[in-house]
Enzyme design. Structure first.
Site, PDB file in Angstrom:
ATOM      1  CE1 TYR A   5     -12.899  19.840 -12.404  1.00 52.91           C
ATOM      2  CE2 TYR A   5     -13.009  20.791 -10.197  1.00 52.91           C
ATOM      3  CZ  TYR A   5     -12.260  20.401 -11.298  1.00 52.91           C
ATOM      4  OH  TYR A   5     -10.910  20.571 -11.294  1.00 52.91           O
ATOM      5  CG  PHE A  41       3.519  -4.232  -8.508  1.00 51.77           C
ATOM      6  CD1 PHE A  41       3.384  -5.489  -9.056  1.00 51.77           C
ATOM      7  CD2 PHE A  41       3.055  -3.138  -9.225  1.00 51.77           C
ATOM      8  CE1 PHE A  41       2.788  -5.661 -10.306  1.00 51.77           C
ATOM      9  CE2 PHE A  41       2.454  -3.305 -10.464  1.00 51.77           C
ATOM     10  CZ  PHE A  41       2.321  -4.567 -11.005  1.00 51.77           C
ATOM     11  CB  THR A  42       6.831  -3.096 -11.984  1.00 45.16           C
ATOM     12  OG1 THR A  42       5.408  -3.161 -12.124  1.00 45.16           O
ATOM     13  CG2 THR A  42       7.439  -4.435 -12.361  1.00 45.16           C
ATOM     14  CG  ASP A  77      -0.587  -2.427  -3.283  1.00 49.07           C
ATOM     15  OD1 ASP A  77      -1.804  -2.502  -3.537  1.00 49.07           O
ATOM     16  OD2 ASP A  77       0.288  -2.462  -4.168  1.00 49.07           O
ATOM     17  CE  LYS A 112      -3.486  -5.913 -10.484  1.00 53.27           C
ATOM     18  NZ  LYS A 112      -2.993  -7.235 -10.846  1.00 53.27           N
ATOM     19  NE  ARG A 135       4.375  -9.686 -13.939  1.00 51.88           N
ATOM     20  CZ  ARG A 135       4.360  -8.354 -14.048  1.00 51.88           C
ATOM     21  NH1 ARG A 135       5.441  -7.698 -14.327  1.00 51.88           N
ATOM     22  NH2 ARG A 135       3.257  -7.681 -13.889  1.00 51.88           N
ATOM     23  CG  PHE A 164       8.123  -5.363 -19.209  1.00 51.91           C
ATOM     24  CD1 PHE A 164       9.030  -4.649 -18.440  1.00 51.91           C
ATOM     25  CD2 PHE A 164       6.766  -5.193 -18.973  1.00 51.91           C
ATOM     26  CE1 PHE A 164       8.584  -3.780 -17.454  1.00 51.91           C
ATOM     27  CE2 PHE A 164       6.318  -4.336 -17.993  1.00 51.91           C
ATOM     28  CZ  PHE A 164       7.227  -3.606 -17.227  1.00 51.91           C
TER      29      PHE A 164
HETATM   30  N1  F0G Z   1      -0.073  -2.751  -6.786  1.00 45.14           N
HETATM   31  C1  F0G Z   1      -0.203  -4.025  -7.180  1.00 45.14           C
HETATM   32  C2  F0G Z   1      -0.035  -5.123  -6.186  1.00 45.14           C
HETATM   33  C3  F0G Z   1      -0.520  -4.314  -8.527  1.00 45.14           C
HETATM   34  O1  F0G Z   1      -0.647  -5.578  -8.911  1.00 45.14           O
HETATM   35  C4  F0G Z   1      -0.695  -3.255  -9.446  1.00 45.14           C
HETATM   36  C5  F0G Z   1      -1.000  -3.513 -10.848  1.00 45.14           C
HETATM   37  C6  F0G Z   1      -0.541  -1.936  -8.977  1.00 45.14           C
HETATM   38  C7  F0G Z   1      -0.238  -1.724  -7.631  1.00 45.14           C
HETATM   39  C8  F0G Z   1      -0.700  -0.759  -9.887  1.00 45.14           C
HETATM   40  O2  F0G Z   1      -2.035  -0.575 -10.177  1.00 45.14           O
HETATM   41  O3  F0G Z   1      -2.244  -0.930 -12.651  1.00 45.14           O
HETATM   42  O4  F0G Z   1      -4.001   0.296 -11.356  1.00 45.14           O
HETATM   43  O5  F0G Z   1      -1.802   1.332 -11.768  1.00 45.14           O
HETATM   44  N2  F0G Z   1      -0.888  -4.655 -11.405  1.00 45.14           N
HETATM   45  C9  F0G Z   1      -1.238  -4.957 -12.792  1.00 45.14           C
HETATM   46  C10 F0G Z   1      -0.905  -6.397 -13.144  1.00 45.14           C
HETATM   47  C11 F0G Z   1      -0.681  -3.997 -13.785  1.00 45.14           C
HETATM   48  O6  F0G Z   1      -1.130  -6.786 -14.301  1.00 45.14           O
HETATM   49  O7  F0G Z   1      -0.484  -7.177 -12.289  1.00 45.14           O
HETATM   50  P1  F0G Z   1      -2.555   0.071 -11.558  1.00 45.14           P
END
Ligand code: F0G
Length: 482
Positions: A80, A132-133, A223, A266, A389, A455
């Protein structure tokens, strides 16, 4: 990848790895694909993997792992507090990025939650090259606003600009002047900018952004989720960096930032998330949020096995052969599609190949979700799962009107080291067939429309019998073939 010329003149990317574990795939007949896409409500997120041949939905959490990563996972130290595995990750981050304080989180958006809660206040602004979303959602939920300052070429569908992900630093300075530095929570730079097609920024641009931020005393949050691809583009497209190693470029980037975070789904080919900084003050602000939302500081909601894999994966990312594999496969796919007249985003970026649905289907209006219709058609044509997208990924406004997306794209992601070149050639072939038969493709309409993030779970139906007609044409052209 190293430059290997083929004696007979062909120019194709050569895999500098070998496959040692495989997963069987199934390619189901077009009749089953027709039924499967209907069952999924024409939403590729809702397809079942048994019906998918090439899963190009995302590169997140699905990159191939190396023998060294799998071996490291076996010796993870499960405790832990004070895990030796976490100490290894810290050491790796110190080594690569030169950042002293390391905070773990369970994935990229969890890092965004912590950073936004620590720094965004109601009424503050977060300038970004592009949103990013999830990064935008976390800023907004904390009362902040996002300002996108991408250069004009960034949203041009076709361009020969090598760094479409660059920020317009003139606009950044003007924005800070206009609102005052105390209104800027932080400047967020996204490397390998996802939503404009995995497009890179240059090291020179980051240096310029640093200069502006230093002038006003604003911090930079970087990021690094798509850093691997961006490293390749800096190395190959930015003349002043051509003699630098991938490690040197990574360090030069890191030295220009205050806080780095990334989705390790990623970067590093595993699953998890990491934040790092040299600022003790920023670290202490974020530390309590990690323990509140993620877990103790030496695991942060991740399995220690994944932390081992991230530590090795980061080290392996400091290798030109490794970072160039994705972009070179993507460039191959983009160029082969372009040769066949298929409208694609250029120049090729990282992450995946992006098809311009508006030019592919000029007869399908945005009200009928052009990109979603094309994603469904690509699945029908080849069992290939991409991601919409476009307008379907937007939300309606407060009056319930559609907000039409600036770009209608279908993203075909290229998970790193996962597909072979013959699989990529197959995808090119089926998409070229679809392009020749594009007049048969029609639009979609919602049958179930969730209010939030529609989506992911929304369901749609074709506005006419176009899908059955497209399947019949496939059978006519391909005979017994799958
Ligand atoms: N920042 C970027 C540039 C991303 O592409 C993603 C995720 C995140 C942050 C968030 O990271 O998924 O680990 O919480 N992109 C994925 C995609 C979901 O399919 O492009 P996460």
């Amino acid at each position: 990848m190293s430059i290997v010329n083929f004696y007979q003149g062909e120019s194709i990317p050569l895999e500098l790895h070998k496959v040692r574990i495989v997963q069987k795939l199934s390619l189901v007949p077009v009749e089953r694909r027709l039924a499967a896409i209907a069952e999924a409500g024409n939403n590729t997120f809702l397809l079942k993997n048994n019906d998918v041949f090439l899963d190009m939905l995302t590169d997140s959490g699905v990159n191939a792992m190396s023998d060294r990563q799998l071996a490291a996972m076996m010796e993870a130290d499960d405790s832990y507090a004070g895990s030796a595995t976490f100490t290894k990750l810290e050491a790796r981050i110190n080594d690569i990025f030169g950042k002293k304080y390391v905070l773990p989180a369970h994935q990229g958006r969890a890092c965004e939650n912590i950073i936004s809660q620590a720094f965004v206040r109601p009424g503050t602004i977060v300038p970004m090259n592009y949103h990013f979303t999830t990064s935008k959602a976390h800023v907004v939920i904390n009362g902040g606003a996002v300002e996108e300052l991408i250069i004009d070429e960034g949203t041009a569908v076709t361009s020969d600009h090598p760094f479409k992900g660059n920020m317009d630093t003139g606009k950044l300075a003007a924005l800070i002047e206009q609102h005052g530095a105390d209104k800027i929570a932080f400047v967020r730079i996204e490397t390998g900018t996802n939503l404009i097609g995995g497009q890179p920024h240059s090291l020179a641009n980051l240096r310029e952004i640093r200069r502006v931020c230093d002038r006003y005393g604003v911090i930079i949050v970087f990021d690094a989720s798509l850093l691997a691809d961006n490293l390749h583009f800096i190395k190959t497209r930015e003349p002043e960096c051509k003699d630098m190693t991938i490690r040197q470029i990574s360090r030069a980037i890191a030295d220009l930032t205050d806080i780095i975070y990334f989705s390790a789904r990623k970067l590093g080919c595993a699953r998890g998330g990491v934040i790092c900084t040299n600022s003790e003050e920023a670290y202490l602000k974020m530390r309590e949020l990690v323990t509140l939302y993620e877990g103790f500081l030496t695991y942060g909601g991740m399995s220690v096995r994944e932390i081992e894999a991230i530590a090795v994966g980061l080290d392996e990312t400091m290798d030109e052969d490794m970072v160039s594999q994705g972009p070179q496969f993507i460039a191959f796919m983009v160029e082969e599609l372009a040769k066949r007249g298929v409208p694609v985003i250029t120049p090729p970026g990282g992450l995946g190949c992006h098809i311009d649905a508006r030019r592919f289907l000029p007869h399908v209006p945005q009200q009928q979700y052009t990109a979603a219709a094309l994603a469904a058609a690509v699945y029908l044509a080849g069992g290939i799962r991409g991601m919409e997208r476009g307008t379907m990924s937007e939300a309606r406004d407060e009056q319930g009107n559609e907000t039409f997306a600036k770009m209608e794209l279908v993203r075909l992601a290229m998970p790193r080291r996962v597909f072979t070149l013959s699989q990529v050639k197959y995808a090119v072939d089926r998409i070229a067939w679809l392009y020749d038969n594009r007049a048969l493709v029609g639009g979609l309409a919602f049958t179930e429309e969730p209010k939030l993030l529609r989506f992911f779970f929304g369901k749609l139906a074709p506005v006419s019998g176009w899908q059955a007609e497209l399947a019949a044409k496939f059978r006519q052209d391909f005979g017994e073939s799958l």
